[in-house]
Design a protein around this motif. Structure first.
Motif, mmCIF file in Angstrom:
data_model
loop_
_atom_site.group_PDB
_atom_site.id
_atom_site.type_symbol
_atom_site.label_atom_id
_atom_site.label_comp_id
_atom_site.label_asym_id
_atom_site.label_seq_id
_atom_site.Cartn_x
_atom_site.Cartn_y
_atom_site.Cartn_z
ATOM 1 N N ARG A 1 -47.685 23.092 -37.135
ATOM 2 C CA ARG A 1 -48.181 23.493 -35.801
ATOM 3 C C ARG A 1 -48.888 24.840 -35.904
ATOM 4 O O ARG A 1 -49.922 25.065 -35.278
ATOM 5 C CB ARG A 1 -47.028 23.569 -34.802
ATOM 6 C CG ARG A 1 -46.706 22.209 -34.250
ATOM 7 C CD ARG A 1 -45.671 22.262 -33.157
ATOM 8 N NE ARG A 1 -45.047 20.959 -33.046
ATOM 9 C CZ ARG A 1 -43.762 20.732 -32.992
ATOM 10 N NH1 ARG A 1 -42.901 21.731 -33.011
ATOM 11 N NH2 ARG A 1 -43.298 19.508 -32.898
ATOM 12 N N ASP B 1 -56.506 19.976 -32.020
ATOM 13 C CA ASP B 1 -55.274 20.575 -31.486
ATOM 14 C C ASP B 1 -54.095 19.643 -31.716
ATOM 15 O O ASP B 1 -54.257 18.496 -32.148
ATOM 16 C CB ASP B 1 -55.442 21.036 -30.029
ATOM 17 C CG ASP B 1 -55.611 19.876 -29.080
ATOM 18 O OD1 ASP B 1 -55.042 18.813 -29.367
ATOM 19 O OD2 ASP B 1 -56.327 20.028 -28.065
ATOM 20 N N GLU B 2 -52.921 20.186 -31.434
ATOM 21 C CA GLU B 2 -51.659 19.518 -31.774
ATOM 22 C C GLU B 2 -51.540 18.065 -31.298
ATOM 23 O O GLU B 2 -50.984 17.230 -31.986
ATOM 24 C CB GLU B 2 -50.543 20.325 -31.110
ATOM 25 C CG GLU B 2 -49.272 20.386 -31.879
ATOM 26 C CD GLU B 2 -48.314 21.309 -31.170
ATOM 27 O OE1 GLU B 2 -47.535 20.787 -30.361
ATOM 28 O OE2 GLU B 2 -48.356 22.523 -31.408
ATOM 29 N N ASP B 3 -52.102 17.815 -30.109
ATOM 30 C CA ASP B 3 -51.956 16.471 -29.541
ATOM 31 C C ASP B 3 -53.071 15.529 -29.975
ATOM 32 O O ASP B 3 -53.084 14.364 -29.578
ATOM 33 C CB ASP B 3 -51.943 16.541 -28.015
ATOM 34 C CG ASP B 3 -50.751 17.336 -27.531
ATOM 35 O OD1 ASP B 3 -49.665 17.145 -28.109
ATOM 36 O OD2 ASP B 3 -50.928 18.162 -26.619
ATOM 37 N N ARG C 1 -42.611 20.665 -39.283
ATOM 38 C CA ARG C 1 -43.360 20.495 -38.026
ATOM 39 C C ARG C 1 -43.820 21.850 -37.519
ATOM 40 O O ARG C 1 -44.947 22.011 -37.056
ATOM 41 C CB ARG C 1 -42.505 19.799 -36.966
ATOM 42 C CG ARG C 1 -42.293 18.307 -37.157
ATOM 43 C CD ARG C 1 -43.562 17.473 -36.916
ATOM 44 N NE ARG C 1 -43.706 16.976 -35.545
ATOM 45 C CZ ARG C 1 -43.235 15.808 -35.122
ATOM 46 N NH1 ARG C 1 -42.582 15.017 -35.937
ATOM 47 N NH2 ARG C 1 -43.428 15.428 -33.879
ATOM 48 N N GLN C 2 -42.921 22.862 -37.659
ATOM 49 C CA GLN C 2 -43.247 24.217 -37.193
ATOM 50 C C GLN C 2 -44.417 24.814 -38.003
ATOM 51 O O GLN C 2 -45.367 25.349 -37.444
ATOM 52 C CB GLN C 2 -42.005 25.082 -37.362
ATOM 53 C CG GLN C 2 -42.012 26.323 -36.513
ATOM 54 C CD GLN C 2 -40.744 27.147 -36.758
ATOM 55 O OE1 GLN C 2 -39.883 26.753 -37.559
ATOM 56 N NE2 GLN C 2 -40.625 28.262 -36.092
ATOM 57 N N ARG D 1 -49.751 11.171 -34.284
ATOM 58 C CA ARG D 1 -49.743 12.543 -33.784
ATOM 59 C C ARG D 1 -49.949 13.488 -34.962
ATOM 60 O O ARG D 1 -49.323 13.356 -36.011
ATOM 61 C CB ARG D 1 -48.393 12.805 -33.112
ATOM 62 C CG ARG D 1 -48.485 13.629 -31.870
ATOM 63 C CD ARG D 1 -47.097 13.985 -31.419
ATOM 64 N NE ARG D 1 -46.954 15.417 -31.475
ATOM 65 C CZ ARG D 1 -47.027 16.182 -30.411
ATOM 66 N NH1 ARG D 1 -47.246 15.643 -29.230
ATOM 67 N NH2 ARG D 1 -46.894 17.482 -30.519
ATOM 68 N N LEU D 2 -50.863 14.439 -34.768
ATOM 69 C CA LEU D 2 -51.337 15.252 -35.895
ATOM 70 C C LEU D 2 -50.236 16.022 -36.605
ATOM 71 O O LEU D 2 -50.162 16.029 -37.843
ATOM 72 C CB LEU D 2 -52.408 16.210 -35.374
ATOM 73 C CG LEU D 2 -53.253 16.918 -36.401
ATOM 74 C CD1 LEU D 2 -53.925 15.943 -37.345
ATOM 75 C CD2 LEU D 2 -54.305 17.773 -35.692
ATOM 76 N N ASP D 3 -49.371 16.678 -35.818
ATOM 77 C CA ASP D 3 -48.341 17.500 -36.474
ATOM 78 C C ASP D 3 -47.376 16.627 -37.262
ATOM 79 O O ASP D 3 -46.958 16.953 -38.377
ATOM 80 C CB ASP D 3 -47.611 18.416 -35.483
ATOM 81 C CG ASP D 3 -46.997 17.680 -34.320
ATOM 82 O OD1 ASP D 3 -47.313 16.486 -34.117
ATOM 83 O OD2 ASP D 3 -46.185 18.280 -33.597
ATOM 84 N N LYS D 4 -47.078 15.441 -36.710
ATOM 85 C CA LYS D 4 -46.156 14.524 -37.399
ATOM 86 C C LYS D 4 -46.809 14.005 -38.692
ATOM 87 O O LYS D 4 -46.186 13.963 -39.753
ATOM 88 C CB LYS D 4 -45.826 13.354 -36.467
ATOM 89 C CG LYS D 4 -44.843 12.380 -37.025
ATOM 90 C CD LYS D 4 -44.259 11.533 -35.909
ATOM 91 C CE LYS D 4 -43.119 10.685 -36.416
ATOM 92 N NZ LYS D 4 -43.457 9.313 -36.629
ATOM 93 N N ILE E 1 -52.262 24.317 -37.332
ATOM 94 C CA ILE E 1 -53.168 23.741 -36.324
ATOM 95 C C ILE E 1 -53.642 24.857 -35.375
ATOM 96 O O ILE E 1 -54.832 24.985 -35.081
ATOM 97 C CB ILE E 1 -52.463 22.597 -35.558
ATOM 98 C CG1 ILE E 1 -52.179 21.428 -36.511
ATOM 99 C CG2 ILE E 1 -53.297 22.144 -34.360
ATOM 100 C CD1 ILE E 1 -51.198 20.388 -35.976
ATOM 101 N N LYS E 2 -52.699 25.697 -34.942
ATOM 102 C CA LYS E 2 -53.022 26.805 -34.034
ATOM 103 C C LYS E 2 -54.037 27.756 -34.661
ATOM 104 O O LYS E 2 -54.911 28.295 -33.993
ATOM 105 C CB LYS E 2 -51.732 27.590 -33.732
ATOM 106 C CG LYS E 2 -51.527 27.825 -32.275
ATOM 107 C CD LYS E 2 -50.271 28.604 -32.035
ATOM 108 C CE LYS E 2 -49.930 28.473 -30.562
ATOM 109 N NZ LYS E 2 -48.558 28.689 -30.309
#
Ligand code: URA
Length: 235
Positions: free
Chosen positions: A21, A38-40, A17-18, A4-7, A24-25
């Motif tokens: 994210r 995107d995040e997922d 993580r925040q 998972r990208l954010d992880k 990514i946004k």
């Protein structure tokens, strides 16, 4: 391998993580062609870019650093630490990148760092006897007796209960020598010379196993190849 990208980004030290994210946004995390992820998204490590730059190397990183004098290996010590010589993100990675064994603050030379705990254990395990070679400069001339004492396997350091394993000494000048030890006891080389009435003024680690520091400039680091890691272990 995908994660998972954010992880993935958080574990590589790009931010919490925040934070990641938000990156990514903001469209800062993309594929090589610039298309935002995107995040997922689950993309292969090598395909991901942050602000157009390839991602830092994945877990399983092994580095060599030419440690200068004045840096400590532990974050709990005061003063400058070896992590200051690495990219800032490296200190925030999970799993953490840790030094493999220690070099004293005033010692210089080859320091390995890795996030691979099993590998670190294999290199430092007393059972493996991985040789470490140091160049020393002494306060007083060598007497000529040191080589035999160090090779004897019966030298007992103060406050220790077992003798040192045999070590090899090669004189390189009246007050300089190359010493190879296969253990990693506390301040071992300095204490060995203290035991024979001398004092180490400069201590430089030149090699671990078959891997030499070579011409890596002081304060610089680089990643190791699998062949170089094998050289360390003598395998
Ligand atoms: N032995 C020492 O005394 N100091 C070091 O930094 C490494 C080995």
């Amino acid at each position: 391998m995908t994660a998972r990208l954010d992880k993935l980004l958080a574990n590589l030290g790009y931010g919490s993580r925040q934070n990641v994210r938000a990156m990514i946004k903001d469209g800062r995390v993309t594929l090589a062609d610039g298309s935002p992820l995107d995040e997922d998204a689950k993309a292969a490590h090598g395909d991901i870019r942050v602000d157009g730059e390839p991602l830092d190397p994945p877990a399983g990183l092994v580095l060599m650093l030419h440690k200068p004098e004045g840096y400590t290996c532990s974050t709990s010590d005061s003063g400058r630490i070896v992590y200051e010589l690495l990219p800032g993100r490296f200190m925030h990675r999970n799993p953490i990148i840790a030094p493999v064994g220690r070099l004293d603050r005033d010692s210089t030379g080859l320091l390995l760092l890795t996030d691979d705990g099993k590998l670190a254990h294999r290199i430092t395990s007393p059972k493996r006897h991985v040789p470490k070679t140091y160049e020393v400069t002494l306060a007083r001339p060598l007497t000529g007796e040191e080589g035999a004492v160090f090779a004897s396997g019966s030298l007992m350091l103060r406050s220790e209960t077992t003798p040192l394993a045999p070590a090899e000494l090669v004189a390189t000048g009246p007050q300089t020598a190359r010493i190879t030890i296969t253990e990693g006891r506390y301040h071992q080389v300095k204490r060995m010379f203290a035991a024979v009435g001398n004092h180490v003024e400069r201590l430089h680690r030149a090699a671990i196993g078959g891997l030499a520091l070579g011409d890596l400039p002081e304060g610089q680091w680089r990643g190791l190849s699998p062949d170089e890691i094998a050289l360390v272990l003598g395998s």
